[in-house]
Design a protein around this motif. Structure first.
Motif, PDB file in Angstrom:
ATOM      1  N   LYS A 233       0.869  -1.182   0.000  1.00 48.79           N
ATOM      2  CA  LYS A 233       0.000   0.000   0.000  1.00 48.79           C
ATOM      3  C   LYS A 233       0.905   1.230   0.000  1.00 48.79           C
ATOM      4  O   LYS A 233       2.112   1.116   0.178  1.00 48.79           O
ATOM      5  N   TRP A 235       2.226   3.795   2.013  1.00 52.36           N
ATOM      6  CA  TRP A 235       2.356   4.160   3.425  1.00 52.36           C
ATOM      7  C   TRP A 235       2.598   5.653   3.558  1.00 52.36           C
ATOM      8  O   TRP A 235       3.356   6.244   2.790  1.00 52.36           O
ATOM      9  N   PHE A 241       0.924   0.652  12.396  1.00 55.23           N
ATOM     10  CA  PHE A 241       0.593  -0.707  11.966  1.00 55.23           C
ATOM     11  C   PHE A 241       0.475  -1.611  13.189  1.00 55.23           C
ATOM     12  O   PHE A 241       0.942  -1.271  14.276  1.00 55.23           O
ATOM     13  N   GLN A 242      -0.178  -2.744  12.979  1.00 56.47           N
ATOM     14  CA  GLN A 242      -0.389  -3.712  14.058  1.00 56.47           C
ATOM     15  C   GLN A 242       0.594  -4.864  13.922  1.00 56.47           C
ATOM     16  O   GLN A 242       1.033  -5.185  12.809  1.00 56.47           O
ATOM     17  N   LYS A 243       0.883  -5.492  15.040  1.00 52.51           N
ATOM     18  CA  LYS A 243       1.719  -6.692  15.035  1.00 52.51           C
ATOM     19  C   LYS A 243       1.170  -7.695  14.015  1.00 52.51           C
ATOM     20  O   LYS A 243      -0.028  -7.959  13.979  1.00 52.51           O
ATOM     21  N   GLU A 245       1.077  -7.292  10.789  1.00 45.80           N
ATOM     22  CA  GLU A 245       0.637  -6.645   9.537  1.00 45.80           C
ATOM     23  C   GLU A 245       1.740  -6.698   8.473  1.00 45.80           C
ATOM     24  O   GLU A 245       2.928  -6.614   8.787  1.00 45.80           O
ATOM     25  N   LEU A 246       1.304  -6.847   7.219  1.00 46.37           N
ATOM     26  CA  LEU A 246       2.254  -6.892   6.103  1.00 46.37           C
ATOM     27  C   LEU A 246       2.765  -5.481   5.826  1.00 46.37           C
ATOM     28  O   LEU A 246       2.001  -4.578   5.503  1.00 46.37           O
ATOM     29  N   LEU A 247       4.092  -5.308   5.937  1.00 43.16           N
ATOM     30  CA  LEU A 247       4.683  -3.986   5.735  1.00 43.16           C
ATOM     31  C   LEU A 247       5.210  -3.823   4.321  1.00 43.16           C
ATOM     32  O   LEU A 247       5.074  -2.759   3.706  1.00 43.16           O
ATOM     33  N   GLU A 255       7.831 -11.967   2.616  1.00 42.75           N
ATOM     34  CA  GLU A 255       7.007 -10.932   3.252  1.00 42.75           C
ATOM     35  C   GLU A 255       7.715 -10.368   4.478  1.00 42.75           C
ATOM     36  O   GLU A 255       8.285 -11.124   5.267  1.00 42.75           O
ATOM     37  N   ARG A 257       6.810  -8.659   7.800  1.00 42.13           N
ATOM     38  CA  ARG A 257       5.651  -8.410   8.655  1.00 42.13           C
ATOM     39  C   ARG A 257       6.093  -7.753   9.962  1.00 42.13           C
ATOM     40  O   ARG A 257       7.214  -7.946  10.418  1.00 42.13           O
ATOM     41  N   ASN A 261       3.385  -3.940  17.389  1.00 42.19           N
ATOM     42  CA  ASN A 261       2.682  -2.731  16.968  1.00 42.19           C
ATOM     43  C   ASN A 261       3.709  -1.615  16.804  1.00 42.19           C
ATOM     44  O   ASN A 261       4.657  -1.517  17.597  1.00 42.19           O
ATOM     45  N   THR A 280      11.227   1.321  10.694  1.00 38.19           N
ATOM     46  CA  THR A 280      10.084   1.171  11.580  1.00 38.19           C
ATOM     47  C   THR A 280      10.481   1.593  12.987  1.00 38.19           C
ATOM     48  O   THR A 280      11.679   1.667  13.326  1.00 38.19           O
TER      49      THR A 280
END
Ligand code: ZN
Length: 286
Positions: A233, A235, A241-243, A245-247, A255, A257, A261, A280
């Motif tokens: 997406k 960003w 983002f949540q634990k 979640e695909l980053l 992937e 992830r 959080n 992050t």
């Protein structure tokens, strides 16, 4: 090289503030804001009340003219004095860095590739640098850069802030908004007035109200390995983002992830191979 430099000095003693714009050639908010401040000082519309201010409005002139981040390498990764400069940017660093080494404070002005709110980098978290960061008028203060790069020494020889910290010079780097956004010019202008006001170099009625800022900590850096590494997406900077979640997704299909959080920091769709892709981190509770 003779990079453009402007000197303003008051008859009253005070701090020596060095302000850098255009370290990255495609970032125009620093040059635009500094042109405005320079013309105000030159026309007499604005008086420097104390001390001395040295302004480099465009630190990487060839990249600025070309509208690119840099010509040969990232100036903000090689910002120190080089005995035998081997690139255009190392020549620039060798000319500009000594001015930072003898200053009392450094403000470095940038913009970013992603959409997002302005923020300030606090490098070494000294009280003096924190005070400068809080004077610049942004809501967010980001820490952790030195720790992140300690794990990736091949990416960073020296940035402007690390260089200033070597000489124990209070410093702040402000990210004013998205590249080319006119709002970023106003953020940059306000940040310069904030720094000048902190050191009583201009009337403080013009400066943004000092604020504590919400502190964030950057913890991880991901490097782009392929032109086909991609985000699932678009960003925004500091998007939560949540634990789990695909980053991001590597060209190999691997992937990336979230392990906890957190927040996305400075995602770049266009970074060079082997360079910073995204960071992050997380909010620090006060
Ligand atoms: Zn920049």
């Amino acid at each position: 090289m003779n990079v453009e430099r402007h000197e303003f000095e008051s008859t009253l003693p005070g701090a020596h503030l060095v302000v850098l714009g255009g370290i990255h050639g495609n970032e125009t908010c620093g040059p635009n804001a500094l042109r405005k401040i320079i013309s105000e000082f030159q026309s007499g519309k604005r008086q420097l009340l104390r001390g001395r201010c040295t302004i480099f409005p465009i630190c990487n002139p060839r990249a600025h003219d070309a509208g690119t981040r840099y010509i040969e390498e990232n100036l903000n990764r090689v910002f120190e004095v080089h005995a035998n400069p081997s690139s255009y940017e190392r020549h620039l660093a060798t000319e500009i860095a000594p001015w930072v080494a003898k200053a009392d404070a450094l403000l470095d002005i940038h913009s970013m590739q992603s959409q997002g709110e302005p923020f300030v980098f606090l490098n070494a978290p000294t009280p003096e640098s924190q005070e400068l960061c809080e004077a610049l008028g942004t809501d967010w203060i980001l820490q952790g850069w030195p720790d992140v790069y300690a794990t990736k020494p091949e990416l960073l020889a020296c940035c402007t802030q690390t260089f200033a910290d070597r000489y124990k010079i209070p410093n702040a780097l402000v990210e004013c908004g998205r590249h080319g956004d006119p709002l970023a010019d106003a953020v940059a202008y306000r940040a310069v007035l904030g720094a000048l006001s902190l050191y009583e170099m201009v009337d403080d009625s013009e400066a943004p109200a000092a604020r504590e800022g919400r502190h964030l900590r950057m913890t991880d850096l991901h490097v782009r390995l392929s032109a086909d590494d991609r985000f699932p997406k678009v960003w925004k900077n500091f998007e939560a983002f949540q634990k789990g979640e695909l980053l991001a997704v590597r060209a190999t299909g691997e992937e990336i992830r979230a392990e906890r959080n957190g927040i996305m920091i400075l995602p770049s769709q266009v970074s060079a191979l082997g360079a910073e892709w995204f960071y992050t981190g997380h909010l620090l509770e006060s």
